[in-house]
Design a protein around this motif. Structure first.
Motif, PDB file in Angstrom:
ATOM      1  N   GLU A  38      44.457 -12.981  17.366  1.00 45.65           N
ATOM      2  CA  GLU A  38      43.170 -12.075  17.542  1.00 45.65           C
ATOM      3  C   GLU A  38      42.648 -12.064  16.174  1.00 45.65           C
ATOM      4  N   ASN A  39      41.570 -11.838  16.067  1.00 47.58           N
ATOM      5  CA  ASN A  39      40.578 -11.527  14.939  1.00 47.58           C
ATOM      6  C   ASN A  39      41.132 -10.686  13.744  1.00 47.58           C
ATOM      7  N   LYS A  40      41.642  -9.658  14.443  1.00 49.00           N
ATOM      8  CA  LYS A  40      42.340  -8.598  13.673  1.00 49.00           C
ATOM      9  C   LYS A  40      43.389  -8.905  12.900  1.00 49.00           C
ATOM     10  N   ALA A  41      44.058  -9.913  13.394  1.00 51.82           N
ATOM     11  CA  ALA A  41      45.386 -10.190  12.612  1.00 51.82           C
ATOM     12  C   ALA A  41      45.236 -11.739  12.013  1.00 51.82           C
ATOM     13  N   PHE A  42      43.699 -12.057  11.796  1.00 54.76           N
ATOM     14  CA  PHE A  42      43.655 -13.263  11.157  1.00 54.76           C
ATOM     15  C   PHE A  42      43.963 -13.025   9.461  1.00 54.76           C
ATOM     16  N   PRO A  43      44.762 -13.763   8.668  1.00 51.54           N
ATOM     17  CA  PRO A  43      45.196 -13.498   7.323  1.00 51.54           C
ATOM     18  C   PRO A  43      44.034 -13.834   6.476  1.00 51.54           C
ATOM     19  N   LEU A  44      43.017 -12.906   6.332  1.00 50.74           N
ATOM     20  CA  LEU A  44      41.895 -13.280   5.685  1.00 50.74           C
ATOM     21  C   LEU A  44      42.366 -13.060   4.173  1.00 50.74           C
ATOM     22  N   ALA A  45      43.084 -12.119   3.775  1.00 52.90           N
ATOM     23  CA  ALA A  45      43.300 -11.830   2.458  1.00 52.90           C
ATOM     24  C   ALA A  45      44.136 -12.911   1.823  1.00 52.90           C
ATOM     25  N   GLU A  46      44.918 -13.388   2.297  1.00 56.32           N
ATOM     26  CA  GLU A  46      45.692 -14.773   1.924  1.00 56.32           C
ATOM     27  C   GLU A  46      44.763 -15.988   1.722  1.00 56.32           C
ATOM     28  N   ILE A  47      43.871 -15.988   2.728  1.00 57.62           N
ATOM     29  CA  ILE A  47      43.154 -17.247   2.839  1.00 57.62           C
ATOM     30  C   ILE A  47      41.933 -17.001   1.548  1.00 57.62           C
ATOM     31  N   GLU A  48      41.525 -15.902   1.288  1.00 55.88           N
ATOM     32  CA  GLU A  48      40.668 -15.709   0.145  1.00 55.88           C
ATOM     33  C   GLU A  48      41.310 -15.772  -1.126  1.00 55.88           C
ATOM     34  N   ALA A  49      42.704 -15.286  -1.179  1.00 56.39           N
ATOM     35  CA  ALA A  49      43.347 -15.572  -2.545  1.00 56.39           C
ATOM     36  C   ALA A  49      43.401 -16.844  -2.927  1.00 56.39           C
ATOM     37  N   ALA A  50      43.476 -17.817  -1.886  1.00 55.95           N
ATOM     38  CA  ALA A  50      43.697 -19.253  -2.005  1.00 55.95           C
ATOM     39  C   ALA A  50      42.381 -19.701  -2.401  1.00 55.95           C
TER      40      ALA A  50
END
Length: 253
Positions: A38-50
């Protein structure tokens, strides 16, 4: 510009592979399919850190698509306009001056089934929508898991199932090309028996019993700039891999 597509078959499971791959390949944009979150579980922080931004269209357990990019994603569109569908299979965004679409085409289950009919209807709706998209965005890349092997070169000889290679499915793929799109992989000379998906069973990857079902279709203004297009089998060799490998295209000016 380097654009890639990858069906990760569970973003949660494959996240370490994805982060490592981004660091190595540094694509300008990466289209993901089968997020299974689900959108709320998308690992956005990890992607942005990359070093990447992300737009996504997810659902629990099944389907889900995303676009990761170094530049901001503009004019984001989720789902096919006017096509009633609970399954999250489309996301589009403008990256720089290129319209990028991540598509996860319906598998279809079996020729003649209800899911097969849904697949063909979905592809028809996609094609109709793309006519408008191409008018608005002449530079366009339609990337994703198409669940279609376009011709016999894209299928290992032991594939016995009619699904993914049936005449109506291939005709639907051709209808996309008839819009003015080109299969970037086939614009260049390629090694024989190059595939992008291998079943987890029967040692299919080791035996190279695969299908080429992940594609990057590029619009006419981009064709001359295609300098390279390839399948990166490296992630498929890792422990607990996706059954798909990334496909990458490099576009010059």
């Amino acid at each position: 510009m380097k654009i890639a597509t990858w069906n990760v078959n569970s973003l949660k499971v494959r996240l370490p592979h994805l982060i490592d791959w981004l660091a190595t390949e540094q694509p300008d944009a990466l289209c993901l399919q089968e997020l299974k979150c689900e959108n709320k579980a998308f690992p956005l922080a990890e992607i942005e850190a990359a070093g990447y931004q992300a737009v996504f269209n997810g659902q629990k357990t099944y389907n889900g698509v995303a676009i990761l990019s170094k530049l901001p994603a503009q004019d984001v569109q989720r789902d096919i306009p006017g096509f009633a569908d609970e399954q999250k299979r489309i996301i589009a965004a403008t990256i720089g001056d290129v319209r990028v679409i991540s598509a996860y085409v319906v598998n279809g289950q079996a020729v003649g089934s209800e899911k097969y009919a849904y697949k063909l209807a979905w592809l028809e709706a996609l094609t109709a929508w793309l006519k408008d998209e191409l008018t608005q965005h002449p530079k366009l890349v339609l990337a994703g898991d198409y669940n279609i092997a376009p011709d016999d070169r894209d299928v290992h000889p032991d594939w016995k199932d009619e699904l993914l290679v049936s005449a109506p499915e291939r005709a639907a793929f051709q209808a996309l090309l008839d819009l003015g799109l080109s299969d970037a992989f086939r614009l260049l000379e390629q090694p024989e028996k190059t595939f992008s998906w291998w079943d987890y069973r029967m040692m299919a990857f080791r035996r190279n019993f695969g299908l080429r079902i992940d594609h990057l279709l590029v619009s006419a203004p981009l064709v001359a700039g295609v300098t390279r297009c390839w399948v990166d089998k490296t992630p498929r060799k890792l422990e607990r891999p996706s059954d798909h490998a990334p496909v990458i295209v490099e576009l010059g000016n």
